[in-house]
Design an enzyme around this catalytic site. Structure first.
Site, PDB file in Angstrom:
ATOM      1  N   GLN A  54      -9.490  -4.072   7.942  1.00  0.00           N
ATOM      2  CA  GLN A  54      -8.631  -3.703   9.191  1.00  0.00           C
ATOM      3  C   GLN A  54      -8.893  -2.351   9.771  1.00  0.00           C
ATOM      4  OE1 GLN A  54      -4.003  -3.917   8.378  1.00  0.00           O
ATOM      5  NE2 GLN A  54      -4.672  -4.429   6.398  1.00  0.00           N
TER       6      GLN A  54
ATOM      7  N   ARG B 141       0.032 -10.367  10.545  1.00  0.00           N
ATOM      8  CA  ARG B 141       1.141  -9.519  10.958  1.00  0.00           C
ATOM      9  C   ARG B 141       2.259 -10.763  10.787  1.00  0.00           C
ATOM     10  NH1 ARG B 141       0.351  -5.427   9.528  1.00  0.00           N
ATOM     11  NH2 ARG B 141      -1.606  -6.428   8.923  1.00  0.00           N
TER      12      ARG B 141
ATOM     13  N   ASP C 112      -4.475   8.463   3.606  1.00  0.00           N
ATOM     14  CA  ASP C 112      -3.831   6.950   4.133  1.00  0.00           C
ATOM     15  C   ASP C 112      -5.010   6.334   5.070  1.00  0.00           C
ATOM     16  OD1 ASP C 112      -2.418   4.580   4.146  1.00  0.00           O
ATOM     17  OD2 ASP C 112      -0.860   5.674   5.213  1.00  0.00           O
ATOM     18  N   GLU C 113      -4.946   5.063   5.318  1.00  0.00           N
ATOM     19  CA  GLU C 113      -5.598   4.377   6.538  1.00  0.00           C
ATOM     20  C   GLU C 113      -7.075   4.874   6.354  1.00  0.00           C
ATOM     21  OE1 GLU C 113      -4.443   1.857   8.099  1.00  0.00           O
ATOM     22  OE2 GLU C 113      -2.240   2.038   8.424  1.00  0.00           O
TER      23      GLU C 113
ATOM     24  N   LYS D   9       0.927  -1.217   0.046  1.00  0.00           N
ATOM     25  CA  LYS D   9       0.004  -0.051  -0.019  1.00  0.00           C
ATOM     26  C   LYS D   9       0.825   1.223   0.136  1.00  0.00           C
ATOM     27  CE  LYS D   9      -1.134   1.364   3.898  1.00  0.00           C
ATOM     28  NZ  LYS D   9      -1.518   1.719   5.274  1.00  0.00           N
ATOM     29  N   THR D  10       1.898   1.310   0.838  1.00  0.00           N
ATOM     30  CA  THR D  10       2.567   2.452   1.056  1.00  0.00           C
ATOM     31  C   THR D  10       3.296   2.812  -0.358  1.00  0.00           C
ATOM     32  OG1 THR D  10       2.701   1.910   3.326  1.00  0.00           O
ATOM     33  CG2 THR D  10       4.091   3.924   2.566  1.00  0.00           C
TER      34      THR D  10
END
Length: 752
Positions: free
Chosen positions: A250, A609, A219-220, A33-34
């Site tokens: 998430q 994770r 973002d997020e 994503k980043t």
DNA sequence: GGTTGGAAACTTTTT
DNA sequence: GTTTCCAACC
């Protein structure tokens, strides 16, 4: 020159190239994503978009910093004028320009969590409310929620008109807001609410910002609340070059206002939106991804996605049910120890994820006993610590800030004999004569009702501040910290009052960190100003790194699942997978079906994770809130297909014979832990377990003055031995660990 | 004004 | 079981 097609997958590349109009990027866990966002910014620049026309909004300072660094690394020439920052600091910048239009003074301050509490206390006193019937926490929560929904005190009153049960809240909100304004402060929620309301009432200002920010990125996005949504929508204006990135699966911050429907309904809000799904996961093995997918598929409120990976299936997901929480901790610790000693892994390859912070204690014990390096990631907020609040209050008061709230905080710190009653009289006097509390101290003898002794102390306090103010003129800010400590004796007193050496050490560390931060700020800023410094840093929750040593050490990390979001580890333990803990009781009993979905998303976050191995553990019983609770394995575990699981249930320890054998059947490793660890003295308690631990009082073979060795604290000198009835209490001054008191029976000190 | 003991809390957290 | 906060005491 960017080579998008070579460096990115098809969908990522499409996300990068879709620059015009609204775009929703649904980015699954570990899908790059980043990276995609960074490339998108670089692509915009390459296309000729001016850097100052680009804005990226994040939630945390850390995320903003990282994004900025990565963009700079890629596009060193023009990255600096791109606006990459958090929602709150963005709004702070806007408010800094226009606060006066909303009735604040130009030099307003930010009220952080503890300021909010202090203000609320005042409000309660004024309204004569009692904390028991109307908990302050609930009031602050309700106010925060109202602000997240952009409801002013008036809106709130209108909406709840006639609701008798909320009458007090209406009053509290109104009074709280008035009090903030009086202290010339905005709380965190105000920053956003005020900015939105400025944009709504002042089209000219809004169009100025719209003009500037032609390309917006968020973002997020799944974590946005209503006020943030409104802010983005207003800025996106007509061009609607709005690109939001997030993963509805998430979304785990509902409890603090996040509205998952912002992302679920994005296409309704922006009908022309392009939707791009990033579904290839680059992080985890096949089995981990399959398990995560299986669990999250039980949710209904989500966008259908299918995360996949090109990696091999890898190991099965291990599940281990232990007798007790201590047994669980021992199992995890032993597993890590054996794998590290085999040379295949390092401590830092492991993370233990927990649902609630209290779970950490048993894990810490188990690690400590075995000498396993670990670090507990805790959400301790630097600027919210007492010592930092106290010192910054001094700094601001000395610097001339006219905020009574801060003066109240330090007026009797260290003790000067100025009591609450006198402070209140001075405040009342000040309100009448339009004087600050500090100014009132300067003429305390004039104030009716203050005893002459107290008045003298107040006068001395005033003189002290004024003389410090003189000292500070022209000097460096960070030096003022020392000067204040010297002249007031604050730090000395605080250190003397610290209960343990660790706490005192922590205080020193914090003071140094404050000085360091001030020093850096002064050197980097053209016109250093304390108020500006405080505003900037009030928004920076953790000036200290979250992990104690900066996170570079070779340590096992223990943290909550919430804290783990965005991170990845080769080996993950998910501890406490029991119904009643994860999902928690509150969730199990909740009428709201969305509560369970949120909890399941948390499980999804935790599972994803893990890169290589995931171990889920549970305990049949554990102590929760002082009582022993028995639980079954988590329902989330049962949502993982059985074929993906490696149920390591040792012979004789199966589910079938759980309760009857009960406590007697403990892991041998737990027995070991039980015996070797109990360094700190504990009050006698009549439980079975405690009593077995207490060895009968036996006179130790060392005496005062002897050098001894402790298994954890190292060498030191015995300074005192006191007969404590059941055991001898020994005081030892350790060479490096400081002075400790411990019971001889537990401490196992070795005479040297 | 400061100390101490007893009662109540107690998911999760950023800004 | 542990910690934190307030109210009654000294």
């Amino acid at each position: 020159m960017l080579n998008i097609d070579k460096e990115l997958n098809t969908e990522q590349a499409r996300a990068v190239r879709t620059t015009e109009g609204p775009v929703l990027i649904l980015a699954g866990a570990g899908s790059g994503k980043t990276r995609t966002l960074i490339y998108r910014i670089a692509y915009l620049l390459e296309k000729g978009v001016r850097p100052w026309n680009i804005m990226a909004l994040t939630f945390t300072n850390k995320a903003a910093r990282e994004m900025k660094e990565r963009v700079e690394a890629m596009m060193p020439d023009n990255a600096s004028s791109i606006w990459i920052s958090t929602f709150h600091s963005t709004c702070l910048k806007v408010m800094f320009q226009y606060a006066e239009r909303l009735g604040y003074e130009k030099n307003f301050e930010i009220a952080d969590t503890s300021d909010q509490k202090a203000i609320m206390k005042e409000v309660y006193k004024k309204l004569n409310l009692n904390n028991k019937m109307f908990p302050e926490r609930r009031a602050l929560n309700a106010i925060s929620n109202a602000k997240d929904e952009l409801k002013s005190p008036t809106d709130f009153a209108r909406e709840n008109d006639g609701d008798y049960s909320k009458e007090w809240l209406i009053k509290v909100y109104r009074e709280y807001q008035a009090s903030l304004l009086k202290n010339n402060s905005m709380d965190f929620d105000d920053l956003i609410m005020n900015t939105v309301s400025l944009f709504k009432t002042d089209p000219e200002v809004l169009s100025r910002y719209r003009e500037r920010f032609r390309y917006l990125m968020v973002d997020e996005y799944q974590d946005t609340n209503t006020s943030q949504f409104e802010l983005i929508s207003l800025l996106a204006g007509e061009h609607k070059n709005l690109c939001v990135v997030g993963d509805d699966d998430q979304s785990i911050y509902r409890f603090r206002g996040a509205n998952i429907y912002n992302i679920l309904d994005f296409e309704k809000s922006f009908p022309s939106a392009a939707v791009i799904r990033l579904e290839e996961n680059y992080r985890s093995t096949g089995n981990i991804i399959k398990a995560a997918n299986a669990v999250i598929a039980h949710n209904t409120e989500r966008k259908k996605k299918a995360l996949w990976t090109g990696k091999e299936d890898g190991a099965l997901i291990r599940f281990k049910m232990l007798e007790s929480a201590a047994g669980e901790a021992s199992y995890i610790a032993e597993d890590i120890r054996s794998r590290v000693s085999s040379g295949k892994s390092r401590y830092s390859d492991f993370a233990v994820l927990i649902r609630t912070n209290v779970q950490s204690k048993e894990l810490e014990d188990a690690f400590r006993v075995r000498g396993i390096e670990y670090d507990l990631v805790k959400g301790l907020r630097f600027w919210d610590t007492k010592i930092i609040k106290d010192l910054t209050s001094y700094l601001l008061t000395v610097a001339g800030g006219a905020n009574d709230m801060r003066t109240v905080r330090i007026i009797n710190l260290p003790r000067r004999g100025i009591g609450q009653a006198s402070v209140e009289r001075a405040l009342a006097y000040g309100a009448e004569k339009k004087l600050t509390l500090l100014e009132c101290c300067g003429r305390a003898s004039e104030i009716p009702g203050i005893p002459s002794k107290t008045a003298k102390a107040m006068q001395e306090f005033y003189d002290l501040i004024i003389s410090l103010r003189e000292d500070m003129k022209g000097g460096r800010l960070y030096e003022a910290v020392d000067r204040i400590n010297e002249k007031t004796g604050y730090l000395e007193t605080a250190l003397a009052e610290a209960e343990t050496n660790e706490k005192a050490e922590e205080m020193r560390e914090y003071v140094n960190k404050l000085k360091e931060t001030l020093d850096i700020y002064e050197r980097e800023t053209e016109e250093p100003d304390l108020l500006d410094f405080m505003r900037q840093n009030g928004l920076e929750g953790n000036a200290l790194d979250k992990t104690g040593d900066g996170g570079n050490g070779d340590q096992v990390l223990i943290m909550t699942m919430h804290n783990a979001k965005g991170l990845e580890f080769p080996n993950v333990f998910l501890a406490g997978a029991e119904d009643g803990l994860f999902p928690g009781y509150a969730t199990l009993n909740s009428e709201d079906p969305l509560a369970m979905e949120e909890e399941r998303r948390l499980c999804y976050v935790a599972i994803t994770r893990a890169e290589k191995e995931l171990t889920i553990t549970a305990a049949r019983y554990r102590m929760i809130n002082g009582e022993t609770r028995y639980s079954e394995a988590s329902r989330f575990l049962r949502e993982i297909p059985i074929g993906l699981l490696d149920m390591k249930i040792e012979p004789g320890k199966g589910r079938t014979e759980s309760r009857k054998t009960g406590h007697a059947r403990e892991d041998s490793s737990w027995e070991l832990a039980k015996k070797s660890f109990q360094a700190k003295p504990q009050a006698y308690s009549g439980t079975f377990r405690k009593r077995t631990l207490t060895t009968p009082a036996k006179k130790p073979d060392y005496e005062v003055g002897d050098r001894v060795r402790h298994f954890k604290f190292g060498e030191g000198v015995v300074t005192d031995i006191a007969d404590g009835g059941r055991d001898y209490e020994v005081t030892v001054s350790f060479d490096s660990a400081g002075v400790k008191k411990m019971f001889a029976g537990f401490a196992k000190l070795k005479k040297l």
